[in-house]
Design a protein around this motif. Structure first.
Motif, PDB file in Angstrom:
ATOM      1  N   PRO A  40      -4.674   8.552   1.058  1.00 55.22           N
ATOM      2  CA  PRO A  40      -4.312   7.731   2.383  1.00 55.22           C
ATOM      3  C   PRO A  40      -3.233   7.036   2.026  1.00 55.22           C
ATOM      4  O   PRO A  40      -2.646   6.614   3.315  1.00 55.22           O
ATOM      5  CB  PRO A  40      -5.535   6.688   2.382  1.00 55.22           C
ATOM      6  N   ILE A  41      -2.533   6.630   0.930  1.00 49.57           N
ATOM      7  CA  ILE A  41      -1.408   5.879   0.848  1.00 49.57           C
ATOM      8  C   ILE A  41      -0.170   6.674   0.499  1.00 49.57           C
ATOM      9  O   ILE A  41       1.021   6.212   0.210  1.00 49.57           O
ATOM     10  CB  ILE A  41      -1.644   4.676  -0.414  1.00 49.57           C
ATOM     11  N   LEU A  42      -0.348   8.116   0.777  1.00 53.83           N
ATOM     12  CA  LEU A  42       0.854   8.924   0.253  1.00 53.83           C
ATOM     13  C   LEU A  42       2.281   8.471   1.509  1.00 53.83           C
ATOM     14  O   LEU A  42       3.340   8.469   0.788  1.00 53.83           O
ATOM     15  CB  LEU A  42       0.710  10.327   0.609  1.00 53.83           C
ATOM     16  N   PRO A  43       1.957   8.411   2.756  1.00 53.27           N
ATOM     17  CA  PRO A  43       2.965   8.102   3.400  1.00 53.27           C
ATOM     18  C   PRO A  43       3.592   6.899   3.012  1.00 53.27           C
ATOM     19  O   PRO A  43       4.979   6.810   3.204  1.00 53.27           O
ATOM     20  CB  PRO A  43       2.239   7.800   4.997  1.00 53.27           C
ATOM     21  N   GLN A  44       2.869   5.843   2.460  1.00 55.62           N
ATOM     22  CA  GLN A  44       3.545   4.529   1.982  1.00 55.62           C
ATOM     23  C   GLN A  44       4.450   4.887   0.996  1.00 55.62           C
ATOM     24  O   GLN A  44       5.437   4.282   0.626  1.00 55.62           O
ATOM     25  CB  GLN A  44       2.417   3.545   1.764  1.00 55.62           C
ATOM     26  N   LEU A  45       3.802   5.502  -0.253  1.00 54.06           N
ATOM     27  CA  LEU A  45       4.738   5.942  -1.451  1.00 54.06           C
ATOM     28  C   LEU A  45       5.821   6.778  -0.981  1.00 54.06           C
ATOM     29  O   LEU A  45       6.712   6.618  -1.558  1.00 54.06           O
ATOM     30  CB  LEU A  45       3.672   6.957  -2.259  1.00 54.06           C
ATOM     31  N   GLU A  46       5.695   7.599   0.062  1.00 55.95           N
ATOM     32  CA  GLU A  46       7.100   8.289   0.338  1.00 55.95           C
ATOM     33  C   GLU A  46       8.064   7.528   1.008  1.00 55.95           C
ATOM     34  O   GLU A  46       9.188   7.553   0.573  1.00 55.95           O
ATOM     35  CB  GLU A  46       6.736   9.161   1.698  1.00 55.95           C
ATOM     36  N   LYS A  47       7.776   6.279   1.612  1.00 51.06           N
ATOM     37  CA  LYS A  47       8.744   5.102   2.056  1.00 51.06           C
ATOM     38  C   LYS A  47       9.210   4.402   0.858  1.00 51.06           C
ATOM     39  O   LYS A  47      10.485   4.187   0.791  1.00 51.06           O
ATOM     40  CB  LYS A  47       8.153   4.338   3.195  1.00 51.06           C
ATOM     41  N   VAL A 167     -10.713   3.358   1.063  1.00 52.93           N
ATOM     42  CA  VAL A 167     -10.769   2.103   1.175  1.00 52.93           C
ATOM     43  C   VAL A 167     -10.144   1.261   0.292  1.00 52.93           C
ATOM     44  O   VAL A 167      -9.033   0.261   0.470  1.00 52.93           O
ATOM     45  CB  VAL A 167     -12.275   1.218   1.585  1.00 52.93           C
ATOM     46  N   LEU A 168     -10.459   1.494  -0.886  1.00 57.66           N
ATOM     47  CA  LEU A 168      -9.747   0.830  -2.207  1.00 57.66           C
ATOM     48  C   LEU A 168      -8.356   1.239  -2.363  1.00 57.66           C
ATOM     49  O   LEU A 168      -7.397   0.068  -2.470  1.00 57.66           O
ATOM     50  CB  LEU A 168     -10.584   1.023  -3.460  1.00 57.66           C
ATOM     51  N   GLY A 169      -8.083   2.352  -2.218  1.00 53.60           N
ATOM     52  CA  GLY A 169      -6.672   2.752  -2.106  1.00 53.60           C
ATOM     53  C   GLY A 169      -5.739   1.755  -1.199  1.00 53.60           C
ATOM     54  O   GLY A 169      -4.466   1.389  -1.477  1.00 53.60           O
ATOM     55  N   SER A 170      -6.279   1.949   0.206  1.00 50.37           N
ATOM     56  CA  SER A 170      -5.355   1.219   1.150  1.00 50.37           C
ATOM     57  C   SER A 170      -5.555  -0.480   1.150  1.00 50.37           C
ATOM     58  O   SER A 170      -4.408  -0.900   1.277  1.00 50.37           O
ATOM     59  CB  SER A 170      -5.915   1.485   2.398  1.00 50.37           C
ATOM     60  N   LEU A 171      -6.508  -0.886   0.294  1.00 48.32           N
ATOM     61  CA  LEU A 171      -6.414  -2.430   0.093  1.00 48.32           C
ATOM     62  C   LEU A 171      -5.472  -2.709  -0.932  1.00 48.32           C
ATOM     63  O   LEU A 171      -4.899  -3.643  -0.728  1.00 48.32           O
ATOM     64  CB  LEU A 171      -7.964  -2.786  -0.241  1.00 48.32           C
ATOM     65  N   LEU A 172      -5.445  -1.893  -2.050  1.00 47.38           N
ATOM     66  CA  LEU A 172      -4.850  -2.349  -3.132  1.00 47.38           C
ATOM     67  C   LEU A 172      -3.164  -2.205  -2.790  1.00 47.38           C
ATOM     68  O   LEU A 172      -2.277  -2.940  -3.153  1.00 47.38           O
ATOM     69  CB  LEU A 172      -5.113  -1.429  -4.258  1.00 47.38           C
ATOM     70  N   ILE A 263      -6.257   0.142   6.148  1.00 45.64           N
ATOM     71  CA  ILE A 263      -7.778  -0.041   5.902  1.00 45.64           C
ATOM     72  C   ILE A 263      -8.684   0.240   6.951  1.00 45.64           C
ATOM     73  O   ILE A 263      -9.584   1.025   6.611  1.00 45.64           O
ATOM     74  CB  ILE A 263      -7.999  -1.520   5.780  1.00 45.64           C
ATOM     75  N   LYS A 264      -8.244   0.254   8.190  1.00 43.93           N
ATOM     76  CA  LYS A 264      -9.144   0.963   9.229  1.00 43.93           C
ATOM     77  C   LYS A 264      -9.394   2.314   9.205  1.00 43.93           C
ATOM     78  O   LYS A 264     -10.388   3.035   9.141  1.00 43.93           O
ATOM     79  CB  LYS A 264      -8.423   0.845  10.774  1.00 43.93           C
ATOM     80  N   LYS A 265      -8.188   3.220   8.713  1.00 49.04           N
ATOM     81  CA  LYS A 265      -8.233   4.563   8.384  1.00 49.04           C
ATOM     82  C   LYS A 265      -9.055   4.955   7.268  1.00 49.04           C
ATOM     83  O   LYS A 265      -9.681   5.818   7.090  1.00 49.04           O
ATOM     84  CB  LYS A 265      -6.943   5.272   8.145  1.00 49.04           C
TER      85      LYS A 265
END
Length: 420
Positions: A40-47, A167-172, A263-265
């Motif tokens: 779920p955090i791949l888009p954030q890693l791309e940026k 959930v944990l990935g998005s939170l961290l 987190i919602k996602k």
């Protein structure tokens, strides 16, 4: 007095088994977090890393590819030297991989290649840890009912990791974007301590398998049980392909079509995974040592998967899709512990690590292939994606119905693999 001592010993033995189960269950939980937490955090890693979507997919794919290649080797080594001897260094390697990926993200300007190296190490660790869990359970428990129940708990731990991951990935990542990488060594250390101190080597546990014996045993087992073994391997790959393909699809449409992220996602993705987790736990309790139950629960679970995927053609409303994917999770969750138990109960201890490792490789192949294939199909018409997944479900159901023969699998327990 003697009776009291016996009761104390029995109580102590039960307590030791409970702690051993908890320790073993920590491994699939951690290995699942190590991969699924990043989806779920791949888009954030791309940026943050200034990389493309294709490059970000490598962060997931390289982990699975390395594991696919090395899992059979780890299985052989566990049959030759013992389970803990393979698991312990594998957990250490997993932790080192997380440290490298996290440190590079934190301190380096061009961190991508070092993250990939860290993920390769994590894949090596995953290959030597998670697949060895299944034969280890078979070694620790003599009673088939205990084996099946524990495998249900292990599969539940695995699926609970999938529930917790988004959930944990998005939170961290919401706190510090590279924190998910650093969480892996912490989790690995906890599991390492549990395994070292709470999982004792079974009595009369001898692992003396030479490569010559290994080759001969493998040929004998496949000669006798080729039909149902290959069926179980293919079903495992199909189920993981569908699961991770649908997770990728649901993650994409939640953000693109419905505007959910962060987190919602993560919480929304966790709903069908929670259904999967509950189904795994329930199936493990229900099947006990009955191969007939294992077959039919697997069959109806796969049929449910195909039916729910087909039902996505009716509507694309958000609530409807969440409900449908939750039923799909129930089908996958019910089938997986049955497949684990069929293998573990039907293969002799001397070759259990090797055979279950091949099964794990097939599952990892499904994990690796699912997201990119679904991504390609999403560029066109969703009907193509649905037809593919329904078709795969049909193949899996037919294999479970035709190839898995409980009366024949039961005979496999009595067949001694050739040791000389």
């Amino acid at each position: 007095m003697g009776q009291n001592q016996n009761e104390v010993r029995a109580s102590s033995g039960i307590s030791e088994k409970k702690w051993a189960i908890l320790s073993i269950a920590s491994i699939p939980l951690i290995m699942t977090l190590g991969n699924s937490m990043l989806i779920p955090i791949l888009p954030q890693l791309e940026k943050e890393l200034d990389i493309t979507k294709l490059q970000s997919s490598y962060i997931i794919t390289v982990y699975s590819i390395v594991a696919i290649i090395l899992i059979p080797i780890a299985g052989f080594l566990s049959d030759k030297f013992g389970r803990k001897i393979v698991i312990v260094p594998s957990l250490i390697i997993t932790g080192i991989g997380g440290i490298i990926a996290g440190w590079a993200s934190w301190q380096m300007d061009s961190a991508f290649m070092w993250i990939i190296i860290g993920r390769v190490l994590q894949g090596i660790g995953a290959a030597g840890a998670f697949p060895i869990v299944l034969p280890l359970v078979g070694d620790l428990f003599k009673d088939d009912k205990d084996v099946s129940t524990t495998l249900g708990l292990i599969e539940t731990s695995n699926t609970f990791g999938k529930v917790l991951s988004p959930v944990l990935g998005s939170l961290l990542a919401g706190l510090v974007w590279f924190l998910p990488f650093f969480s892996i060594p912490v989790f690995s250390l906890i599991s390492l301590i549990l395994i070292l101190f709470l999982v004792k080597k079974p009595k009369n546990d001898k692992h003396e398998l030479s490569f010559g014996r290994f080759s001969k045993n493998t040929k004998e087992i496949f000669k006798a049980h080729r039909r149902w073994l290959i069926a179980v391997f293919i079903i495992g790959a199909i189920l993981m392909f569908i699961l991770f393909g649908l997770l990728f699809y649901l993650s994409s449409i939640l953000e693109d079509n419905y505007g959910y992220d962060g987190i919602k996602k993560g919480f929304l993705l966790a709903i069908p995974l929670a259904a999967l987790c509950i189904a795994s736990f329930t199936a493990g309790r229900v099947i006990k040592d009955s191969l007939i139950k294992m077959k039919w629960i697997s069959f109806f679970g796969i049929v449910l998967v195909g039916a729910t995927v087909a039902a996505t053609m009716i509507s694309d409303k958000f609530i409807y899709l969440i409900i449908v994917f939750s039923f799909c999770g129930i089908g996958i969750g019910a089938a997986l512990p049955c497949l684990d138990a069929i293998l573990t109960q039907s293969i002799e201890k001397e070759m259990r690590g090797t055979i279950t490792s091949i099964f794990s490789s097939m599952r990892f192949a499904g994990v690796a292939a699912g997201p990119p294939v679904i991504a390609l199909l999403m560029k066109g018409n969703n009907i193509d994606m649905i037809l593919l997944l329904v078709g795969l479900s049909l193949i899996g159901a037919l294999l479970a119905l035709i190839a898995i023969k409980p009366e024949k699998e039961k005979q496999a327990i009595e067949i001694k693999p050739v040791l000389e």
